[in-house]
Design an enzyme around this catalytic site. Structure first.
Site, mmCIF file in Angstrom:
data_model
loop_
_atom_site.group_PDB
_atom_site.id
_atom_site.type_symbol
_atom_site.label_atom_id
_atom_site.label_comp_id
_atom_site.label_asym_id
_atom_site.label_seq_id
_atom_site.Cartn_x
_atom_site.Cartn_y
_atom_site.Cartn_z
ATOM 1 N N VAL A 84 0.891 -0.887 0.026
ATOM 2 C CA VAL A 84 -0.151 0.250 0.142
ATOM 3 C C VAL A 84 0.484 1.168 0.253
ATOM 4 O O VAL A 84 1.969 1.393 0.313
ATOM 5 C CB VAL A 84 -0.654 -0.025 1.345
ATOM 6 N N THR A 85 0.371 2.390 -0.442
ATOM 7 C CA THR A 85 1.311 3.686 -0.089
ATOM 8 C C THR A 85 1.566 4.118 0.321
ATOM 9 O O THR A 85 2.893 4.679 0.496
ATOM 10 C CB THR A 85 -0.243 4.346 -1.125
ATOM 11 N N PHE A 86 1.074 3.986 1.853
ATOM 12 C CA PHE A 86 1.714 4.509 2.492
ATOM 13 C C PHE A 86 2.931 4.213 3.697
ATOM 14 O O PHE A 86 3.552 4.554 4.216
ATOM 15 C CB PHE A 86 0.512 5.423 4.123
ATOM 16 N N HIS A 89 5.610 4.457 0.644
ATOM 17 C CA HIS A 89 6.426 5.772 0.681
ATOM 18 C C HIS A 89 7.496 6.009 1.485
ATOM 19 O O HIS A 89 8.595 6.765 1.694
ATOM 20 C CB HIS A 89 5.766 6.776 0.719
ATOM 21 N N HIS A 252 4.296 0.466 -5.390
ATOM 22 C CA HIS A 252 3.243 -0.795 -5.776
ATOM 23 C C HIS A 252 3.078 -0.492 -6.810
ATOM 24 O O HIS A 252 2.869 0.126 -7.901
ATOM 25 C CB HIS A 252 2.346 -1.000 -4.443
#
Length: 418
Positions: A84-86, A89, A252
């Site tokens: 996932v993004t958070f 990153h 991702h």
């Protein structure tokens, strides 16, 4: 008339809320590069959210295809779990798995705080107590090297009391050409004020992939936008006369899911006894009383048809997402993972077709990694690697030292450097 006045009041409140969002550049005062750091290389670290490993070929991103041939391309880059993004990153800028840096999902519960972290909550996003590790811009600033960020998770909060020297509050209202111009302006600063590390984030490909799917014309258009912008960024570095190293990554990939026949929260989960933050590719279940974990786990195992059920201490070792890795207890006591194309939908509202967050070894979850510039070898293709290894690579190029423990290893990517 009353309706008209009410509408004006609502409009005024809306305008006030927009004005409250500071869209201007934020500058931390009193900083400058040390004399030693002015001699160091420059790095522009770009992330295109949701840019799947095959998108450059799939949608003929001409600039990226050409630039990677002048440098290094990975067949793919493996995101950390969950994809996932958070989580990813923050992994990219700390070199640590999510279970160790603390951002274990886009939404999760911290039993010590008694609070849920939600990616859409600005207060949580800007609360430094959620964030572990040493972000690469913090490492740079600690060693008197200036940094800048045009959006990146963690850059809006003072992790370890430090933000980048130049940064922006996240919003989608600043035009892209203004963002690119900001990068040019940073590189035109006097060398004592010029950032040697610039983090730059593109959300567009992820947004298109979610709403229209990985195979859509909208995703193709978003890839073209990013590709054009990268081309512009490379051109501006030549215009300002600086040799700059570029590292282009994503967090991702993306896949299409069945967003019509979704699964709701299993009825046997008593929300009086368990806390379940929202999710679609991963549900984390936190027990208010630990004695309730095993009975629920056994019941879920019997009921599960289109999803897999895990106890935290029985998660696959390769995910680095087990009880022993569980920083501050933020990984749920029980984890539910749907079997694609099935996904969860706890809200009952329509959900998007494009999804990620699944097993980080799935082909569709794989991210992208390209790098070019004076520090890198040319015409080199490398095998897939884990994204925790990007952090020590950036530190190596910038000449930054560190002695805190990370999960990445410079040995993985050292061979791509000249």
């Amino acid at each position: 008339m009353k309706k008209y006045i009410a509408s004006l009041l609502l409009l005024a409140l809306f305008c006030q809320s927009l004005l409250a969002q500071d869209l201007s550049q934020q500058i931390e005062p009193g900083r400058q590069n040390s004399i030693e750091q002015t001699k160091k290389p420059y790095v522009i670290f770009i992330s295109a959210d949701g840019f799947r490993h095959d998108y450059a070929e799939k949608y003929q991103a001409k600039n990226l295809l050409a630039l990677r041939e002048k440098g290094v391309k990975a067949i793919a880059m493996k995101p950390s779990f969950p994809s996932v993004t958070f989580s990813n990153h923050y992994t990219l800028v700390t070199g640590m798995y999510p279970s160790r840096h603390g951002i274990v999902n886009n939404s999760f519960y911290d039993p010590k705080k008694g609070q849920i972290y939600v990616k859409t909550d600005p207060k949580a996003v800007k609360d430094s107590t959620w964030y572990g590790g040493v972000p690469i811009w913090v490492l740079a600033e600690q060693q008197k090297m200036l940094s800048a960020a045009f959006y990146w998770l963690g850059s809006e909060t003072a992790v370890l009391g430090v933000r980048p020297t130049y940064w922006y509050n996240f919003n989608n209202r600043i035009p892209m050409d203004v963002r690119i111009e900001a990068v040019k302006n940073w590189l035109l600063l006097p060398e004592e004020k010029r950032p040697h590390l610039i983090n730059f984030y593109f959300p567009e490909v992820d947004v298109a992939g979610h709403h229209f799917g990985a195979d859509s014309k909208e995703t193709a258009a978003a890839v073209k936008l990013v590709d054009d912008c990268v081309g512009e960024m490379v051109k501006l570095t030549k215009d300002v006369g600086l040799e700059v190293n570029f590292v282009f990554v994503s967090d991702h990939g993306m896949t299409n899911a069945d967003n019509t026949n979704t699964m709701t929260l299993p009825s046997i989960i008593d929300e009086e006894k368990f806390i379940v933050p929202n999710g679609d590719a991963l549900l984390q279940i936190y027990a208010k009383d630990k004695k309730n974990i095993k009975p629920l786990y056994r019941s879920l195992k019997k009921e599960a048809v289109d999803f897999d059920v895990y106890l935290t201490n029985k998660m696959p070792k390769r995910w680095h997402y087990r009880a022993k890795d569980n920083k501050d207890g933020r990984i749920g006591d029980i984890i539910l993972i749907p079997r694609l194309p099935k996904i969860f939908n706890l809200t009952g509202k329509p959900t998007t077709i494009g999804k990620h967050g699944f097993d980080n070894e799935m082909p569709d979850m794989q991210a992208v990694f390209y790098a070019w510039g004076p520090a890198f070898k040319e015409g080199l293709t490398i095998q897939p690697f884990e994204n925790v290894n990007v952090y020590p690579l950036l530190a190596k190029i910038l000449g930054l030292s560190f002695d805190h423990k990370i999960d990445g290893d410079i040995k993985v990517l050292a061979p791509i450097l000249k």
